[in-house]
Motif scaffolding. Sequence first.
Motif, short mmCIF file in Angstrom:
data_model
loop_
_atom_site.label_atom_id
_atom_site.label_comp_id
_atom_site.label_asym_id
_atom_site.label_seq_id
_atom_site.Cartn_x
_atom_site.Cartn_y
_atom_site.Cartn_z
N SER A 33 -42.15 72.42 85.24
CA SER A 33 -41.05 72.75 86.18
C SER A 33 -40.42 74.09 85.61
N ALA A 53 -42.64 79.19 88.54
CA ALA A 53 -42.06 79.77 89.61
C ALA A 53 -43.14 79.94 90.67
N TYR A 97 -43.74 82.02 94.68
CA TYR A 97 -43.09 82.68 95.71
C TYR A 97 -44.04 83.40 96.47
N SER A 118 -26.10 82.09 89.11
CA SER A 118 -26.88 81.10 88.10
C SER A 118 -26.05 81.06 86.86
N TYR A 128 -38.45 83.85 99.38
CA TYR A 128 -39.14 82.86 99.56
C TYR A 128 -39.80 82.45 98.25
N PHE A 129 -39.05 81.45 97.51
CA PHE A 129 -39.45 81.06 95.99
C PHE A 129 -38.93 79.49 95.97
N THR A 130 -39.73 78.88 94.92
CA THR A 130 -39.18 77.49 94.63
C THR A 130 -39.52 77.21 93.16
N THR A 131 -39.48 76.14 92.62
CA THR A 131 -39.84 75.93 91.33
C THR A 131 -40.66 74.32 91.71
N ASP A 164 -42.19 70.69 90.77
CA ASP A 164 -41.43 69.41 90.09
C ASP A 164 -42.30 69.12 88.83
N PHE A 217 -44.92 71.38 94.68
CA PHE A 217 -43.77 72.27 95.42
C PHE A 217 -43.89 72.18 96.97
N LYS A 218 -42.89 72.36 97.46
CA LYS A 218 -42.79 72.62 98.90
C LYS A 218 -41.93 74.16 99.14
N LEU A 219 -42.66 75.00 99.82
CA LEU A 219 -42.10 76.07 100.12
C LEU A 219 -42.03 76.37 101.69
#
Length: 179
Positions: A15, A18, A20, A35, A120-123, A125, A130-132
């Motif tokens: 996790s 990253a 993106y 943050s 457009y980014f996520t981390t 699990d 991941f889902k973007l």
Amino acid sequence: IAAGSGQTMVAGEMSQAAVYFVPDSGSPVIEPGRSQIYTHNKEFEPASMVIPLGSTITFPNQDEILHNVFSVTPQSSFDLGIYGEGKSAEYTFKRAGLVLINCNVHHAMQANVLVVDTPYFTTPDADGRFKLGGLPGGRGKLMVWHPRASVKETVIEVPSSAPIALNLTLTKPSITEHL
């Protein structure tokens, strides 16, 4: 994400990555965010974070001891000074790229902040999934980064009819010492 030769991966380390997307057509205006990275138990929590360009991170000290938050990353260097329990300091990230953050009081403390010039980014699990969503149609680069690996880049066409799998090998040690 897998450990390379001579490396190991600990629970929860997936996790810290990253993921993106950088569209070839350019990104829309990025909304900066706010943050927090806590100093707690002589560690930065979380130890890794991805934020949009222009975002601010506050560094609250939750330890009963003094901490210092600084970076010597070129074009992103700062020193927030030494401060005690219950106090905090903040920094606004004005350049895209990786920023390594340390504590001058505790040399093993390190945080990695990846500043991206895309919304457009996520981390992933703990299992690396991941889902973007909300990506614009067309061609672009799907990037995956981890503090212990180099950036992996894959050119994709959106929408994609098939799931995309990216493999990343961890080749760097878990903590980089600083002076």
